[in-house]
Design an enzyme around this catalytic site. Sequence first.
Site, PDB file in Angstrom:
ATOM      1  N   GLY A 138       8.089   7.536 -29.802  1.00  0.00           N
ATOM      2  CA  GLY A 138       8.247   8.187 -28.496  1.00  0.00           C
ATOM      3  C   GLY A 138       8.171   9.685 -28.696  1.00  0.00           C
ATOM      4  O   GLY A 138       7.091  10.276 -28.690  1.00  0.00           O
ATOM      5  N   GLY A 345      31.108  10.279   0.068  1.00  0.00           N
ATOM      6  CA  GLY A 345      30.790   8.856  -0.123  1.00  0.00           C
ATOM      7  C   GLY A 345      29.383   8.507   0.321  1.00  0.00           C
ATOM      8  O   GLY A 345      28.693   7.687  -0.317  1.00  0.00           O
ATOM      9  N   GLU A 368       7.155  13.000 -21.121  1.00  0.00           N
ATOM     10  CA  GLU A 368       6.285  14.142 -21.491  1.00  0.00           C
ATOM     11  C   GLU A 368       7.047  15.164 -22.339  1.00  0.00           C
ATOM     12  O   GLU A 368       6.887  16.372 -22.193  1.00  0.00           O
ATOM     13  CB  GLU A 368       5.639  14.781 -20.248  1.00  0.00           C
ATOM     14  CG  GLU A 368       4.648  13.830 -19.599  1.00  0.00           C
ATOM     15  CD  GLU A 368       3.781  14.455 -18.543  1.00  0.00           C
ATOM     16  OE1 GLU A 368       3.355  15.598 -18.711  1.00  0.00           O
ATOM     17  OE2 GLU A 368       3.533  13.764 -17.540  1.00  0.00           O
TER      18      GLU A 368
HETATM   19  C1  LIG Z   1       9.941   6.504 -16.470  1.00  0.00           C
HETATM   20  C2  LIG Z   1       9.141   6.784 -17.706  1.00  0.00           C
HETATM   21  C3  LIG Z   1       7.754   6.864 -17.627  1.00  0.00           C
HETATM   22  C4  LIG Z   1       6.997   7.088 -18.778  1.00  0.00           C
HETATM   23  N1  LIG Z   1       5.630   7.097 -18.702  1.00  0.00           N
HETATM   24  C5  LIG Z   1       4.896   7.206 -19.837  1.00  0.00           C
HETATM   25  C6  LIG Z   1       3.453   7.106 -19.796  1.00  0.00           C
HETATM   26  O1  LIG Z   1       2.847   6.971 -18.715  1.00  0.00           O
HETATM   27  N2  LIG Z   1       2.765   7.152 -20.966  1.00  0.00           N
HETATM   28  C7  LIG Z   1       3.386   7.310 -22.162  1.00  0.00           C
HETATM   29  O2  LIG Z   1       2.704   7.331 -23.168  1.00  0.00           O
HETATM   30  N3  LIG Z   1       4.745   7.400 -22.244  1.00  0.00           N
HETATM   31  C8  LIG Z   1       5.495   7.353 -21.114  1.00  0.00           C
HETATM   32  N4  LIG Z   1       6.876   7.439 -21.169  1.00  0.00           N
HETATM   33  C9  LIG Z   1       7.519   7.536 -22.486  1.00  0.00           C
HETATM   34  C10 LIG Z   1       8.186   8.867 -22.746  1.00  0.00           C
HETATM   35  O3  LIG Z   1       7.244   9.861 -22.989  1.00  0.00           O
HETATM   36  C11 LIG Z   1       9.184   8.633 -23.895  1.00  0.00           C
HETATM   37  O4  LIG Z   1      10.246   7.855 -23.372  1.00  0.00           O
HETATM   38  C12 LIG Z   1       9.697   9.938 -24.466  1.00  0.00           C
HETATM   39  O5  LIG Z   1       8.690  10.599 -25.188  1.00  0.00           O
HETATM   40  C13 LIG Z   1      10.911   9.701 -25.382  1.00  0.00           C
HETATM   41  O6  LIG Z   1      10.616   8.732 -26.327  1.00  0.00           O
HETATM   42  P1  LIG Z   1      11.625   7.500 -26.570  1.00  0.00           P
HETATM   43  O7  LIG Z   1      11.919   6.873 -25.253  1.00  0.00           O
HETATM   44  O8  LIG Z   1      11.072   6.661 -27.638  1.00  0.00           O
HETATM   45  O9  LIG Z   1      12.954   8.204 -27.027  1.00  0.00           O
HETATM   46  P2  LIG Z   1      13.281   8.723 -28.501  1.00  0.00           P
HETATM   47  O10 LIG Z   1      12.080   9.328 -29.124  1.00  0.00           O
HETATM   48  O11 LIG Z   1      13.985   7.635 -29.226  1.00  0.00           O
HETATM   49  O12 LIG Z   1      14.293   9.885 -28.193  1.00  0.00           O
HETATM   50  C14 LIG Z   1      15.606   9.591 -27.669  1.00  0.00           C
HETATM   51  C15 LIG Z   1      16.292  10.889 -27.363  1.00  0.00           C
HETATM   52  O13 LIG Z   1      16.477  11.619 -28.555  1.00  0.00           O
HETATM   53  C16 LIG Z   1      16.528  13.002 -28.247  1.00  0.00           C
HETATM   54  N5  LIG Z   1      15.630  13.686 -29.189  1.00  0.00           N
HETATM   55  C17 LIG Z   1      14.302  13.505 -29.362  1.00  0.00           C
HETATM   56  N6  LIG Z   1      13.836  14.303 -30.335  1.00  0.00           N
HETATM   57  C18 LIG Z   1      14.916  15.008 -30.795  1.00  0.00           C
HETATM   58  C19 LIG Z   1      15.102  15.990 -31.795  1.00  0.00           C
HETATM   59  N7  LIG Z   1      14.072  16.407 -32.550  1.00  0.00           N
HETATM   60  N8  LIG Z   1      16.357  16.488 -31.995  1.00  0.00           N
HETATM   61  C20 LIG Z   1      17.394  16.061 -31.256  1.00  0.00           C
HETATM   62  N9  LIG Z   1      17.281  15.142 -30.273  1.00  0.00           N
HETATM   63  C21 LIG Z   1      16.067  14.616 -30.068  1.00  0.00           C
HETATM   64  C22 LIG Z   1      16.106  13.171 -26.798  1.00  0.00           C
HETATM   65  O14 LIG Z   1      17.243  13.379 -25.993  1.00  0.00           O
HETATM   66  C23 LIG Z   1      15.500  11.825 -26.459  1.00  0.00           C
HETATM   67  O15 LIG Z   1      15.664  11.504 -25.082  1.00  0.00           O
HETATM   68  C24 LIG Z   1       7.654   7.248 -20.025  1.00  0.00           C
HETATM   69  C25 LIG Z   1       9.050   7.192 -20.080  1.00  0.00           C
HETATM   70  C26 LIG Z   1       9.793   6.961 -18.947  1.00  0.00           C
HETATM   71  C27 LIG Z   1      11.294   6.898 -19.056  1.00  0.00           C
END
Ligand SMILES: Cc1cc2nc3c(=O)[nH]c(=O)nc-3n(C[C@H](O)[C@H](O)[C@H](O)COP(=O)(O)OP(=O)(O)OC[C@H]3O[C@@H](n4cnc5c(N)ncnc54)[C@H](O)[C@@H]3O)c2cc1C
Length: 386
Positions: A138, A345, A368
């Site tokens: 992600g 509420g 993003e």
């Molecule tokens: C509603 C929705 C729509 C989406 N649409 C798309 C799409 O159309 N196409 C697509 O490809 N993806 C899409 N995504 C995916 C989105 O880009 C990822 O969820 C995002 O990049 C985070 O990746 P992850 O969910 O694997 O979280 P992880 O990578 O596991 O990260 C979890 C959390 O860790 C924290 N974190 C991350 N990096 C660091 C760091 N270096 N240091 C400290 N903390 C950190 C952040 O708070 C993050 O939220 C979508 C996500 C959602 C929720």
Amino acid sequence: MSDKNYLAWPFFEPHHAALEQALDAWAVQHVAHGHGDDVDAACRQLVRQLGEGGWLRHAIGGTEHGGAGDSIDTRAICLIRETLARHNGLADFAFAMQGLGSGAISLFGSAANRAEYLPRVARGDAIAAFALSEPQAGSDVAAMQCAAVQDGDHYVLNGEKTWISNGGIADFYVVFARTGEQPGARGISAFIVDADAPGLTIAERINVIAPHPLARLQFTDCRIPASKRLGEAGQGFKVAMATLDVFRTSVAAAALGFARRAMDEALQRATQRQMFGQVLADFQLTQAKLAEMATGIDTSALLTYRAAWQRDQGGKVTKEAAMAKLHATETAQQVIDAALQMFGGLGVVSGQIVESLYREIRALRIYEGATEVQQLIIARELLKET
Ligand SMILES: Cc1cc2nc3c(=O)[nH]c(=O)nc-3n(C[C@H](O)[C@H](O)[C@H](O)COP(=O)(O)OP(=O)(O)OC[C@H]3O[C@@H](n4cnc5c(N)ncnc54)[C@H](O)[C@@H]3O)c2cc1C
């Protein structure tokens, strides 16, 4: 309705203000707040409406393919997202995904690919999606495992993508897969995959707190013509980042639109709700909150349109877009929370505008590039400059 003095800011040209005013009037007629339970149908209809209204012409680059300009006008897509988000979150989503899903084709597609896909996107006849994230990749995009192996004039895709917006209703996906030219981010390529390509299946539909079409995709020996590769082999990371560089600022704009709507709702509530012999807005505690909200909205707008303007001048905006996204999404969450609080509420009753804004804003701080990722980008750019 919040004032629109910002349209006179020097970031804009006269046609930008005209665009915002025309879209605002159109949105009043066509996209009221909320949608029915069938989010797929609602989304398809919104894409059709946005196409018929001519708004999707701004989501692509190239007048020869039905685009509003030769390249994507960042200020225009930001104003469109801000305005749509103020009226209807799903309409903003539908517009944004046509742009994000086809952005790599506008920027890197061959003449044949551009001619095949972009006119349909601009008319609202084809729904686009952007497939980068995976269960184990992600924030850490370079950990991607989905692989594409060349076999003559085809590539064969195997692996998974998840969190794919428009997954299940898209007509095509721009998919990023490991092609292995070099390790890590330098061994990824981008491809257009039609939704009916044999070997592509929707493995799971995902329900989220602010419903929109979302799915996990599975690729099993999915054969893609090599002509559908976008950009050079091994350049997929560059393709993804260039696309996100355009659309990341527009996420800030959508957050701004949600925040402006919350501000309008808060002002209306605060000036009408009677309590303790006066109205809520007569209390200084309320006034302090309103001042904080308004200042947060203006700083978000300044950062957003600074980044959009800078990109439209041809400048590099990695740091500015990250600042805009970070600040506007975090601020919008606070503004919406404060607005909801003023409703008491009523604020948590399903179907209330502030209640849906509260759910709609949340994912913008994650996708993003999560807030923490934006912080790292800003710091990296700062340290490079010193
Ligand atoms: C509603 C929705 C729509 C989406 N649409 C798309 C799409 O159309 N196409 C697509 O490809 N993806 C899409 N995504 C995916 C989105 O880009 C990822 O969820 C995002 O990049 C985070 O990746 P992850 O969910 O694997 O979280 P992880 O990578 O596991 O990260 C979890 C959390 O860790 C924290 N974190 C991350 N990096 C660091 C760091 N270096 N240091 C400290 N903390 C950190 C952040 O708070 C993050 O939220 C979508 C996500 C959602 C929720």
